[in-house]
Each structure stands twice: as C-alpha cells, then as structure tokens.
Design a protein around this motif. Sequence first.
Motif, mmCIF file in Angstrom:
data_model
loop_
_atom_site.group_PDB
_atom_site.id
_atom_site.type_symbol
_atom_site.label_atom_id
_atom_site.label_comp_id
_atom_site.label_asym_id
_atom_site.label_seq_id
_atom_site.Cartn_x
_atom_site.Cartn_y
_atom_site.Cartn_z
ATOM 1 N N LEU A 97 -9.649 46.313 42.962
ATOM 2 C CA LEU A 97 -9.422 44.881 43.174
ATOM 3 C C LEU A 97 -8.428 44.593 44.302
ATOM 4 C CD1 LEU A 97 -9.301 43.667 39.455
ATOM 5 C CD2 LEU A 97 -11.220 43.536 41.068
ATOM 6 N N LEU A 98 -7.880 45.633 44.890
ATOM 7 C CA LEU A 98 -6.934 45.450 45.990
ATOM 8 C C LEU A 98 -7.678 45.647 47.309
ATOM 9 C CD1 LEU A 98 -3.919 44.989 46.723
ATOM 10 C CD2 LEU A 98 -3.677 47.482 46.773
ATOM 11 N N LYS A 99 -7.819 44.577 48.066
ATOM 12 C CA LYS A 99 -8.576 44.687 49.309
ATOM 13 C C LYS A 99 -7.723 45.223 50.451
ATOM 14 C CE LYS A 99 -11.223 42.215 52.778
ATOM 15 N NZ LYS A 99 -11.529 40.935 53.423
ATOM 16 N N LYS A 100 -6.487 44.710 50.554
ATOM 17 C CA LYS A 100 -5.718 45.006 51.765
ATOM 18 C C LYS A 100 -4.236 44.726 51.526
ATOM 19 C CE LYS A 100 -5.556 43.328 56.586
ATOM 20 N NZ LYS A 100 -6.112 42.312 57.515
ATOM 21 N N ILE A 101 -3.395 45.524 52.190
ATOM 22 C CA ILE A 101 -1.951 45.231 52.233
ATOM 23 C C ILE A 101 -1.574 45.127 53.703
ATOM 24 C CG2 ILE A 101 0.380 45.985 51.627
ATOM 25 C CD1 ILE A 101 -0.846 47.729 49.434
ATOM 26 N N ALA A 102 -0.987 43.993 54.099
ATOM 27 C CA ALA A 102 -0.620 43.791 55.512
ATOM 28 C C ALA A 102 0.875 43.489 55.628
ATOM 29 C CB ALA A 102 -1.427 42.623 56.093
ATOM 30 N N ASP A 103 1.487 43.984 56.722
ATOM 31 C CA ASP A 103 2.874 43.617 56.994
ATOM 32 C C ASP A 103 2.948 42.106 57.206
ATOM 33 O OD1 ASP A 103 3.656 46.248 56.870
ATOM 34 O OD2 ASP A 103 3.526 46.573 59.035
ATOM 35 N N HIS A 104 4.040 41.524 56.736
ATOM 36 C CA HIS A 104 4.134 40.056 56.782
ATOM 37 C C HIS A 104 5.605 39.643 56.793
ATOM 38 C CE1 HIS A 104 2.952 35.906 56.070
ATOM 39 N NE2 HIS A 104 3.792 35.847 55.037
ATOM 40 N N LYS A 105 5.965 38.756 57.716
ATOM 41 C CA LYS A 105 7.330 38.198 57.714
ATOM 42 C C LYS A 105 7.332 36.946 56.839
ATOM 43 C CE LYS A 105 9.051 39.807 62.198
ATOM 44 N NZ LYS A 105 10.033 40.717 61.609
ATOM 45 N N LEU A 106 8.334 36.834 55.981
ATOM 46 C CA LEU A 106 8.383 35.673 55.090
ATOM 47 C C LEU A 106 9.827 35.240 54.859
ATOM 48 C CD1 LEU A 106 7.861 36.798 51.389
ATOM 49 C CD2 LEU A 106 8.183 38.423 53.240
ATOM 50 N N GLN A 166 -3.874 41.236 49.541
ATOM 51 C CA GLN A 166 -5.140 40.522 49.333
ATOM 52 C C GLN A 166 -5.827 41.116 48.107
ATOM 53 O OE1 GLN A 166 -7.639 40.232 52.794
ATOM 54 N NE2 GLN A 166 -6.124 39.019 53.940
ATOM 55 N N ILE A 167 -6.041 40.251 47.101
ATOM 56 C CA ILE A 167 -6.538 40.705 45.793
ATOM 57 C C ILE A 167 -7.884 40.038 45.505
ATOM 58 C CG2 ILE A 167 -6.008 40.789 43.312
ATOM 59 C CD1 ILE A 167 -3.007 40.433 44.149
ATOM 60 N N ARG A 168 -8.792 40.808 44.930
ATOM 61 C CA ARG A 168 -10.102 40.263 44.543
ATOM 62 C C ARG A 168 -10.004 39.666 43.140
ATOM 63 N NH1 ARG A 168 -11.352 45.352 46.966
ATOM 64 N NH2 ARG A 168 -12.526 45.084 48.928
ATOM 65 N N TYR A 169 -10.337 38.398 43.030
ATOM 66 C CA TYR A 169 -10.434 37.735 41.740
ATOM 67 C C TYR A 169 -11.943 37.578 41.445
ATOM 68 C CZ TYR A 169 -5.476 36.292 41.476
ATOM 69 O OH TYR A 169 -4.098 36.277 41.374
ATOM 70 N N PRO A 170 -12.530 38.385 40.511
ATOM 71 C CA PRO A 170 -13.974 38.312 40.259
ATOM 72 C C PRO A 170 -14.389 36.961 39.679
ATOM 73 C CG PRO A 170 -13.014 40.328 39.356
ATOM 74 C CD PRO A 170 -11.871 39.427 39.719
ATOM 75 N N LEU A 171 -15.509 36.421 40.186
ATOM 76 C CA LEU A 171 -16.069 35.208 39.589
ATOM 77 C C LEU A 171 -16.556 35.541 38.183
ATOM 78 C CD1 LEU A 171 -18.080 33.923 42.684
ATOM 79 C CD2 LEU A 171 -16.042 32.864 41.702
ATOM 80 N N SER A 172 -16.351 34.647 37.244
ATOM 81 C CA SER A 172 -16.662 34.939 35.839
ATOM 82 C C SER A 172 -18.165 35.100 35.598
ATOM 83 C CB SER A 172 -16.109 33.829 34.935
ATOM 84 O OG SER A 172 -16.694 32.595 35.287
ATOM 85 N N ASN A 173 -18.995 34.557 36.514
ATOM 86 C CA ASN A 173 -20.453 34.700 36.332
ATOM 87 C C ASN A 173 -20.989 35.990 36.958
ATOM 88 O OD1 ASN A 173 -20.402 34.202 39.070
ATOM 89 N ND2 ASN A 173 -21.181 32.100 38.907
ATOM 90 N N GLY A 174 -20.076 36.824 37.455
ATOM 91 C CA GLY A 174 -20.490 38.110 38.005
ATOM 92 C C GLY A 174 -21.110 38.034 39.373
ATOM 93 N N GLN A 175 -21.041 36.847 40.038
ATOM 94 C CA GLN A 175 -21.727 36.669 41.315
ATOM 95 C C GLN A 175 -20.802 36.838 42.534
ATOM 96 O OE1 GLN A 175 -25.137 36.329 41.340
ATOM 97 N NE2 GLN A 175 -24.679 36.812 39.186
ATOM 98 N N GLY A 176 -19.838 37.724 42.414
ATOM 99 C CA GLY A 176 -18.952 37.975 43.556
ATOM 100 C C GLY A 176 -17.490 37.776 43.196
ATOM 101 N N HIS A 177 -16.697 37.502 44.188
ATOM 102 C CA HIS A 177 -15.256 37.352 43.944
ATOM 103 C C HIS A 177 -14.637 36.478 45.040
ATOM 104 C CE1 HIS A 177 -15.814 41.055 46.422
ATOM 105 N NE2 HIS A 177 -14.977 40.391 47.184
ATOM 106 N N LEU A 178 -13.428 36.000 44.756
ATOM 107 C CA LEU A 178 -12.614 35.314 45.764
ATOM 108 C C LEU A 178 -11.486 36.258 46.180
ATOM 109 C CD1 LEU A 178 -12.201 31.684 44.334
ATOM 110 C CD2 LEU A 178 -13.713 32.461 46.158
ATOM 111 N N ILE A 179 -11.138 36.222 47.454
ATOM 112 C CA ILE A 179 -9.996 37.001 47.939
ATOM 113 C C ILE A 179 -8.786 36.070 47.970
ATOM 114 C CG2 ILE A 179 -9.030 38.380 49.815
ATOM 115 C CD1 ILE A 179 -11.445 39.680 48.551
#
Length: 959
Positions: free
Chosen positions: A344-353, A196-209
């Motif tokens: 910018l790295l929020k979390k790493i989780a085990d995942h089957k894919l 799970q990675i944080r992508y900062p909003l370009s206007n500086g008002q937070g981020h998307l995960i």
Amino acid sequence: MEKTYAPHSIEQRWYQTWEDKGYFAAKPEGESYCIMIPPPNVTGSLHMGHAFQDTIMDALTRYHRMKGCSTLWQPGTDHAGIATQMVVERLCNAEGLTRHDLGREKFLEKVWEWKEESGGAITRQLRRMGSSLDWDKERFTMDDGMSDAVQEVFIRLYEEGLIYRGKRLVNWDPVLHTAVSDLEVLSEEENGYMWQIRYPLSNGQGHLIVATTRPETLLGDAAVAIHPNDERYKHLLGEFVELPLTGRRIPIIADDYVDPEFGTGCVKITPAHDFNDYEVWTRHRHTSVIQDLPHGGLINLFTVDAAIRGNDEGENELIPAKYIGLDRFVARKQMVADLDALGLLKKIADHKLMVPRGDRSNSIIEPLLTDQWYVKVAPLAEPAIAAVENGDIKFVPDNWKNTYFDWMRNIQDWCISRQIWWGHRIPAWYDELGNIYVGNSEQDVRAKHNLPADYALRQDEDVLDTWFSSALWPFSTLGWPEQTSELAKHYPTSVLVTGFDIIFFWVARMIMMGLKFQGAVPFKEVYIHGLVRDAEGQKMSKSKGNVLDPIDIIDGIELEALVAKRISGMMQPHLAKKIEQDTRKHFPDGIQSYGTDALRFTFASLASTGRDIRFDLARTEGYRNFCNKLWNAARFVLMNTEEQDNGLSDAPCEYSQVDRWITSRLHQVTAVTSNAIDNYRFDLAAQAIYEFTWNEYCDWYLELSKISLQSGDEALQRGTRKTLLTVLESILRLAHPIMPFITEEIWQRVAPLAGIIARDGVYAAGQSGTGAAIARDGVYAETIMLQPYPVADEAQIDANAIAETNWVMSFILGVRRIRGEMNIAPSKPLPILLQNGSDADQQSLTNNRIYLQKLGRLESITWLNTDDTTPESAMALVGEMKILIPMAGLIDKEAELARLEKEIQKIHNDLPRVEGKLNNPAFVDKAPPEVIDKEKAKLADLRSILNNLEEQQRKIREL
C-alpha cells in the motif's frame, strides 16, 4: 568637572539618588500621563528589544514629567507560567526530583522561593538602562491584588456565558504536557518526507493515492477529501475507501479546502490532529457518513506524551493493538513498514515542510483534542473593533490598524486553560456528577449552592493562560477591582509602546477587557515599534550567534567572555564553531564600554516609523563621541563662567550677533524636538539635538564666543557668558529624556551658574531662555528631571542674526575648503579678495569682519570691482559673492604637484579593482545587495575624489 567623561562613575550613582529621593513617583497634581510597561517575564533578562522599547517609554515619561504631567510609568513583571515552571522543574530535576514527587503545594512553594531569590534580574537591568519607573508601585501578575482581578474577571465572564468549557483542538506540547498559544509555537522549514499511500476503494475497483507528511495519524482518519471541481475524482463522491491497517471504511467527500494541484489532489482528513482538517470536519459533521463513524469522526489517537493511546471501553479494536503505547515517531516507522509489506506504500519523496515546535521545549507540537476553557470572543471583539474605527484608539504608525482589523474580524474563541501548576488556578470545582461550580473559593461555592461540607468537590487542575492576566494589566495594576484613586487618575492610560508581534495576543485582548470591565479603552494610542536586527539586517538569535546584550554594550565585555556567552546553552551545538569564528572576526577586541546614554541615544536615533531597525555598534561609538563632545563643551563653558559675573547681577548685558543667533537657533531646535517627540519621531528629535549641539553650539558658537570673551567689553562678556550658560542648560533639558545621566551630571554644575537653583542659600531669578528653567510653584528642584522641558518662543528668534551668522559660516567654510584642497596650513594667514558682492554682502563684512579674520585666519580682506582683473586664485562662493585666494606664493608649486600626482596615481591603482569586482558576474550574482551597494558607493567616491584632485592639479599648473 573631571577632565574625561566616564559614564560608569556617574550612572549608577545618579540612578540610586533619583530612586532614593522618589523622583520617579507620580505627583498628585497635573494632567495624567501614564504608560504601562509590557511586563517582562520574571524569568527573563534584558535583550535588545526590551532595551529599545524601554528607551522609548522612558524618553516619553521623562519628557511628560518635565512638561508638568502627573507621570506614572507602571512597573511590573509577568509570572510567565510555562517558562517559570520549566526553570524550577530543571532545578528539581538536578536534585533527582520531579514536580510530581513534590506534589503541587510543595512545588509551588519552591517556585515562590525561586521568584524571591532569582526573579528580579530584569528589574535590576531596567535600572541600568535609566528607566524612571515608579518602583514603589511595582506589581507582579501573581500578587494578591492581581489575583483578585483575575478571579473577578473569570467569574463575571463565566456568569455572562462568555467563558465556557469545551472539547477543542489545541496546540499540545508533549514535553510540557500543556496546551500552548499560537505565540508560543515557532514554525520553521525542515527537511522531511512525503509518503504516498494507496487507500483501496471499498468496491474493489482500484484505489486513491493519498499524500501525507504524517502517516502515523492515518489511524484517526475520518474521510478522504477531493476538490468538488476535480474531474479526476468527481465520479467517486458517495463511495468509501478502506482505511489501511484499521479495517474501517471512511467516505470520500468534496471540500474547497483541497488544492487539486498539490500532491495527488486527495487529502486524508484527520480532524482530531490537524487544525485545517478540523475545519473540514465541522463543515461535514452533520452528514450521516461522518456521524456514523466512531466518535462522529473525531478520533483522538494520542496520550499527553504523544504516544498511541489504548482503546477505551466500548471502542473494541478502534486502535490496532500492535501500535498501542508506541511513541508517535516509532509508530510512524512501524506503520510505514506495515503499509509497504501490504503493497500500500507507493512512494516516499524528500519534502521540505514547516514544522511547529514549542518555543520553550523545542518539541514538535501536536494538535490534540482536549477539554479546555474558552473565552467566547466575538461579543467582546465588536466594541474593540469600533474603538479603533472611531478613533478612540490610534495606532502609530496608522497602517498597523489594518493588521488589528484583519485579526479581530476573523477572531476565534480564546483557549485560556493551561495544564501546568504555576499560574492562576481556574476557580472552578466539579462534583462526582460532572456539575461545574465557579466561585472565589470552595467555601464560596458551597455557600452559594448550599452544598454540605461532606459533599465531594474537586478543583480544576488547570491554570489560566498567562495572557489572561496580562489582558487586565492596564487596570488591575491600578488596584481594580477596588475603585482606587490611581485607577480614577490614570485610566485610560496615555500610550502603549509595544512590538507588532503581539498586537493579537496582548494589545487586542487588553482593548477587549478594558472596554468590558472599565467601559473605556485602556490607552489612547498604541505606538508600534519594529524588531531590532543586527547591522546586516538579520534577526538576532542564539542560533545565528549575533545576539547583543545591552548590558555588555553599557559595561563592555572581553572577547573570551563574549565567545563563551554566545556558544553556551545552544539548542544547536553544531553551530558553536562557526559562531565562535564569526564572533572573533567581528569583535577581535570584545565590545568596549559605551555607557547607557550612548546606547539610549543610538536607540532613539533609530526609532523611526519603519518596521525594523538595524543596530550597528559603529553608531553607538559615534554617540559615545557625542557624549564626549558635550562633556568637553561643558568644561569649556565652566572654565569661562565659574567665579565670573554671568549676567545675574544688576549690571547690564550686551549680546553679540552670534549670541542672538545661537539663542534663535535654540528656540527653533526646541520646536523641532518637541514636535518630533509629540509625534513619536525620536529619530528626528535625536538628529535635531545632535546637529544643533555638535555642529552649531560646539563647533561654531563656542569658537565665535571666544571673540566676545576676549574683547575687554564687560557688558559684552557678561552677555556671552550668560548665553553660553543658558543655551547649554537648555540643551541639557532638551536631551535629558534621551540621555538622562550625562545631562544630570553636567546640569548640576551649570544650573547654579545660570541662577536656576540655590547658591549659598540664595535663589537666583529665572532666566529668559527656552521655558524659563526654574522649578515650579516656587520650589527649586534639585534635579534636572523635575525642571520644565524647554518651550520655544518665536519672539526670541532673530531672523537677521540667523541670516548674518549663516553668511559668516558660509564665508569661513569656503576659506577652509580652499585651505584643505590646496593643502595650505591652517595657521597660515591668507589675503582674501572679494568680488561681485551686493550691498548686503558689504554690510555683512562690515558687521562681521572680526569673526572672519579670527576664525578664518585672514591677513587682509580687499574688495575688487566687478571688472577688475583677478590673479590666478582658488575660489569659493557665498551666494553670488566670490571669495578669491591668490595662489602665488602661498604654496610650493612643485611639491604640491608631486603630492597630488601621488594621490592621483593611488586612485588610478584602486579603480580597476573596484570596477573589476562590479563587472564580475560571479560577484554581482552572489553578493548580498548591501555589499554591492557598498562597492558602488566606493566607486563613486573614488571617481569624485579623482575629479577633484585633477581639477586642483590643473589650477596649480596654471600658477
């Protein structure tokens, strides 16, 4: 005949004879019956799937050959571009060379050398299976005639605008350095991670995960997508995010592809490295926010080795310098560390894919944007869909047409180029200006376009997908583009026999190409068979250690050799120990030799219209016993007919009731068998042949015939000997398509006695039997292969003889059942009382008394009136008639009661164990359904046996 049936002493001898004498060749006269073999890879060896479908194709071929058709089973092998190149590259590597060290021309010479020396293994194995292919017409997808067909098709499609070159996303194998088809990609579930990675909003008002399983592709992101109805993010549409590690901005877009319930509901879109993302990009590429991105958002990150590429001229720092040259998984590790360092790295989780791997290289497949050649499929698909809709092509079973329609109605353009050297090289040349010239040769191109000899041209390095040449198989093998007599005679072919897994990749493409270039469908029917699984229903695979080699079943293999075979060359060596243990457990003595006929009969018996079949060696053992039964029956017949008058002279023949019965049943079984084969129900054909031969001819008729043979009535003896021979000879012809070797061996001994082929230079008259088994057009054949297949004749069916003999068999079975239940010795003559019989029963007794007395070992038969008092007796019923066997004096009462008590006590001891198992939740919850069903059946059997024993005990106590 030899005393014991020994398949190895006859099989290869007969096959060599058939091939040497040209019996497999299609004759010029007769209606065409043609099957194209699905061409096995030239690198391949016979597996159970091949052996199964080859049994079906050979049975059909032999059946129609015997029916008088001009029968062509077309042989050939596929050049298997990637597989063959890998084999030869490994040989070069063993010498310390790569193909690039040798250069294209020298490497291809080595491939051809290998093909000539080692490429024929599978055709030798096909011969071991008894496959009656017309070997004189054998083709190879790279031979000259086939190559001419491939070139002709490519050029014509190109000139019609149906082949084009374009940049598209493909499955890229970074080890083989080539695009591969979907069929060559195996996706299996593996353990991985979700970042799970944080992508900062370009206007500086937070981020998307953003959640991703492939953080290394972040450098090629073109957007972050949300679902258009996702209330959490709708207000952000039109904004941008800062793409981590790159200094680029990418837009937030809305697309229905996004599942708001999965992950965070925000998806990174990397169109150059993900097929779904590419589709999202195609829906948004017209928007200015996408068009303003580098390369319009279609950013390729990788080299052919799946390493991070360098920046091209004019790209500036599109790819950050610190990652350039890193392998994709090394880059992943570095980028995750850098994201973490930036917070910018929020979390790493085990995942089957699901991980896609190349079936040849086992490397993880990379979706990659490359220049490739494509067939524009939609215009070809339309008539191919109509051909199945209007019934020109019929799928068997019918439901498979739905699978075909689903794919054809959603068909994508077909990528036909492969970046390897072995194959049909694409007949396209380029000049330095990028112009493309397509033609038969460089000389042809220069002449067509008036290009001087010194005008620089280079040929395309790629070769065509192997499936491209396979798509032309039904007509290219018959000589097209030449208009040959074989093409005129055998196209369209009769039926295609294939597995459901290649309906898309081969069947559909043959239909499209056949309609396009022949104006007619390539085959009238498509018989789809299932996968061959092991006895437990598991798919056979090297990693499971459950693969059976058909040649090992035919020849047998010792345990140590079997273990070594199963654990050699494994992709997952850590499984070797378990596979060895399982093999030693299931095959403690290795695999015994069963012979080809028993294996073929097993396949036929399993060939229902179901999807998959379970292969159990116990069935093969049963059918090996069937071969023994047939062999011993033939020895009995020969013993009683050699040097005898078998009804071929002018002397009269008299036929007993059982002679008429077995002849009637033969005609009925012939009708059932022919109908079953005509409808691809080989399981029903095998069942009919097996039950008639074993249960009726061997177990009943041979025993009943002894009474006539020992009668002293010469006319009756002649009639019975003639019937013994004609029915056996017809059985051999009925079974020949499934069991070719044993039937030929026995037929050679039986046929002269039945007057079918020359004896001492004199041809005997044809017999009235199923299809008068004489050769056609006055030419007496030397082989059962060219005899007519039996034909049922209703006029030969005597319903009264059938009813009378069924009465006899029911009577004798009743007596035998009582003997078995009461433990009365088979040799002890029994007095029989009959009661409640009809006039028809009394007439049947009069007609058949000798059969009952001889086969039932009866001392006397006495009728009782309905109201007569009967002694304590064991009873059997034939319809309403009672068969009574008085018990007094027949058995030692105390000894029999002691025996029964012992058996009853044994079952009482066994019952709690089985009942306890089924009442134990730990067992029921964990055991596979088939194991539970087995235990339930065991319990039901024990209870049934116990009831029978207690009933016998009660009867004997009352004596």
